[in-house]
Scaffold this active site. Structure first.
Site, PDB file in Angstrom:
ATOM      1  N   HIS A  58       0.828  -1.199   0.000  1.00 48.67           N
ATOM      2  CA  HIS A  58       0.000   0.000   0.000  1.00 48.67           C
ATOM      3  C   HIS A  58       0.871   1.261   0.000  1.00 48.67           C
ATOM      4  O   HIS A  58       2.065   1.211   0.326  1.00 48.67           O
ATOM      5  CB  HIS A  58      -0.903   0.018   1.239  1.00 48.67           C
ATOM      6  N   GLU A  60       0.932   3.981   1.971  1.00 45.98           N
ATOM      7  CA  GLU A  60       1.512   4.428   3.246  1.00 45.98           C
ATOM      8  C   GLU A  60       2.733   3.587   3.588  1.00 45.98           C
ATOM      9  O   GLU A  60       3.753   4.105   4.038  1.00 45.98           O
ATOM     10  CB  GLU A  60       0.478   4.312   4.380  1.00 45.98           C
ATOM     11  N   CYS A  83      -5.750   1.981   5.885  1.00 37.37           N
ATOM     12  CA  CYS A  83      -6.515   0.767   6.220  1.00 37.37           C
ATOM     13  C   CYS A  83      -6.254   0.296   7.646  1.00 37.37           C
ATOM     14  O   CYS A  83      -5.165   0.457   8.191  1.00 37.37           O
ATOM     15  CB  CYS A  83      -6.231  -0.336   5.203  1.00 37.37           C
ATOM     16  N   CYS A  92      -2.182  -0.515   7.502  1.00 37.30           N
ATOM     17  CA  CYS A  92      -1.243   0.615   7.435  1.00 37.30           C
ATOM     18  C   CYS A  92      -1.230   1.386   8.758  1.00 37.30           C
ATOM     19  O   CYS A  92      -0.215   1.982   9.120  1.00 37.30           O
ATOM     20  CB  CYS A  92      -1.619   1.561   6.302  1.00 37.30           C
TER      21      CYS A  92
HETATM   22  C1  AOF Z   1      -4.459   1.840   2.169  1.00 38.31           C
HETATM   23  N1  AOF Z   1      -3.490   2.206   1.318  1.00 38.31           N
HETATM   24  O1  AOF Z   1      -2.506   2.150  -0.712  1.00 38.31           O
HETATM   25  C2  AOF Z   1      -4.537   1.035  -0.454  1.00 38.31           C
HETATM   26  C3  AOF Z   1      -5.575   0.685   0.448  1.00 38.31           C
HETATM   27  O2  AOF Z   1      -5.827  -6.956   0.386  1.00 38.31           O
HETATM   28  P1  AOF Z   1      -5.142  -5.695   0.727  1.00 38.31           P
HETATM   29  O3  AOF Z   1      -4.356  -5.780   2.001  1.00 38.31           O
HETATM   30  O4  AOF Z   1      -4.316  -5.114  -0.388  1.00 38.31           O
HETATM   31  O5  AOF Z   1      -6.303  -4.623   1.041  1.00 38.31           O
HETATM   32  C4  AOF Z   1      -7.108  -4.098   0.016  1.00 38.31           C
HETATM   33  C5  AOF Z   1      -7.952  -2.995   0.611  1.00 38.31           C
HETATM   34  O6  AOF Z   1      -7.086  -2.029   1.210  1.00 38.31           O
HETATM   35  C6  AOF Z   1      -8.779  -2.216  -0.394  1.00 38.31           C
HETATM   36  O7  AOF Z   1     -10.049  -2.784  -0.584  1.00 38.31           O
HETATM   37  C7  AOF Z   1      -8.887  -0.883   0.310  1.00 38.31           C
HETATM   38  O8  AOF Z   1      -9.823  -0.963   1.360  1.00 38.31           O
HETATM   39  C8  AOF Z   1      -7.525  -0.723   0.946  1.00 38.31           C
HETATM   40  N2  AOF Z   1      -6.605  -0.085   0.026  1.00 38.31           N
HETATM   41  N3  AOF Z   1      -5.501   1.127   1.734  1.00 38.31           N
HETATM   42  O9  AOF Z   1      -4.370   2.142   3.361  1.00 38.31           O
HETATM   43  C9  AOF Z   1      -3.456   1.826   0.034  1.00 38.31           C
HETATM   44  N4  AOF Z   1      -4.557   0.637  -1.742  1.00 38.31           N
HETATM   45 ZN    ZN Z   2      -3.149   0.056   3.885  1.00 41.56          ZN
END
Ligand code: AOF
Ligand code: ZN
Length: 366
Positions: A58, A60, A83, A92
């Site tokens: 992600h 962060e 997240c 994160c």
């Molecule tokens: C963040 N930062 O750059 C993104 C987020 O399966 P995972 O762990 O990759 O989680 C996917 C979910 O994470 C996605 O549906 C959304 O809620 C979040 N995406 N969150 O803090 C990020 N790409």
């Molecule tokens: Zn995240």
């Protein structure tokens, strides 16, 4: 990477930079949203990050782990609420707490229910100040496809057409109606989508590759989807011949074992769906399947018939119209329908770009 701004416009300024980071990987993070992150300390930017190509890590995490400075007492800007859930990666917010970041600004609350509206409370318990909603209008627009796919069962569809000044979509004399700048822009649009939908008729007529051929962005080419009820796509077409390099899916309704085996050998994925009650190809069913596979940003690049069918079924979210500065008169055929004619007269367009004579006009439909 040092910036010194000491007035209260800081938050919007840094969030704008975070959004620019997010834009870089738009359409290339699988079903994860593309997020941008900027970390600031004493008004200096000490790190930046974005959701990685294919979606992990992600934003962060990338910004935090690549930072060469102490993160204690720093401020983190993220375009999306950080997240709190365990998915493919740990939350994160754990890293934010661990590194003693003092303040967090985010733009959009994450529509993913695993995180929605949760990070503020948790971070505040750890004495980290959190504010959401910075540049919310911009991020609502930027995350339109993510918001739609998280809240419903259909993916976000962008339909593109190119027309002459006298509103034709086909020229009997040339393959190209619009200029090279318009065509380059189409390649950029391709790079920002997960997959392109076309028909076997377009494959027969134009023999397109439907990839992104901008130098350096070739690996951002979308997957290709062909609607082909009776499996008539030519095996020697460019699209089929390149299907081991770029994922290619054919949606069909009538089985033909011999053809199916040939396509399979060429590494084409085949998906059978039944026709609807009127014995027509079921576009909505196909979109539902595509969403289930993980596609959220769909680009429709086809002839006027499929374009019109998508519009009639109300499956289009956004239309991109490339308008040439030239008339093609007698060599023109397949005019746009009245709905699109009316659209072109409207002032409610979201983008109006000048492309050295040609114009790009974008309209949000839903
Ligand atoms: C963040 N930062 O750059 C993104 C987020 O399966 P995972 O762990 O990759 O989680 C996917 C979910 O994470 C996605 O549906 C959304 O809620 C979040 N995406 N969150 O803090 C990020 N790409
Ligand atoms: Zn995240």
């Amino acid at each position: 990477m040092f910036t010194n701004i000491s007035n209260n416009k800081n938050q919007r300024y840094f969030m704008r930079l975070a959004l620019q980071q997010a834009k870089i990987n738009l359409g290339n993070t699988n079903n994860n949203p593309s997020v941008g992150c900027v970390i600031v300390k004493n008004n200096n930017i000490i790190s930046i990050g974005r959701t990685a190509f294919k979606g992990v890590p992600h934003a962060e995490k990338n910004a935090i782990t690549s930072c060469k400075e102490q993160l204690t007492n720093s401020t983190l800007y993220s375009t999306l609420e950080p997240c709190v859930h365990f998915g493919k990666t740990p939350p994160c917010i754990n890293l934010i707490k661990l590194k003693k970041i003092k303040r967090v600004f985010f733009s959009l609350k994450d529509p993913d229910i695993r995180t929605f509206n949760k990070s503020k409370k948790i971070l505040q318990k750890h004495r980290i100040k959190v504010s959401g909603g910075i540049l919310l209008n911009q991020s609502n627009k930027f995350y339109k496809s993510y918001i739609k796919t998280k809240n419903g069962s259909l993916p976000f569809v962008t339909a593109k057409i190119a027309i002459s000044k006298d509103l034709f979509t086909v020229s009997k004399k040339t393959k190209w109606i619009t200029n090279e700048y318009s065509r380059a822009r189409v390649h950029l649009m391709r790079s920002e989508h997960d997959c392109i939908i076309t028909t076997y008729q377009t494959v027969i007529k134009d023999n397109p590759m439907l990839n992104c051929r901008i130098k350096g962005l070739e690996n951002r080419s979308p997957d290709r989807v062909i609607i082909d009820k009776n499996l008539k796509t030519p095996i020697n077409s460019k699209i089929i011949k390149s299907s081991s390099k770029y994922n290619t899916i054919i949606f069909y309704t009538n089985s033909n074992t011999k053809r199916i085996n040939v396509f399979k050998k060429m590494k084409v994925k085949l998906i059978k769906i039944d026709t609807n009650l009127n014995d027509h190809f079921d576009l909505q069913k196909m979109l539902l399947v595509l969403k289930k596979i993980g596609y959220s940003r769909i680009f429709l690049e086809s002839g006027i018939n499929l374009f019109n069918s998508f519009l009639i079924k109300k499956l289009v979210d956004e239309i991109q119209i490339f308008v040439s500065s030239k008339k093609i008169n007698k060599s023109g055929s397949s005019k746009i329908n009245n709905y699109v004619k009316l659209l072109l007269k409207k002032k409610s367009l979201t983008i109006n770009v000048n492309l050295f004579g040609d114009k790009l006009k974008s309209y949000r439909i839903k």
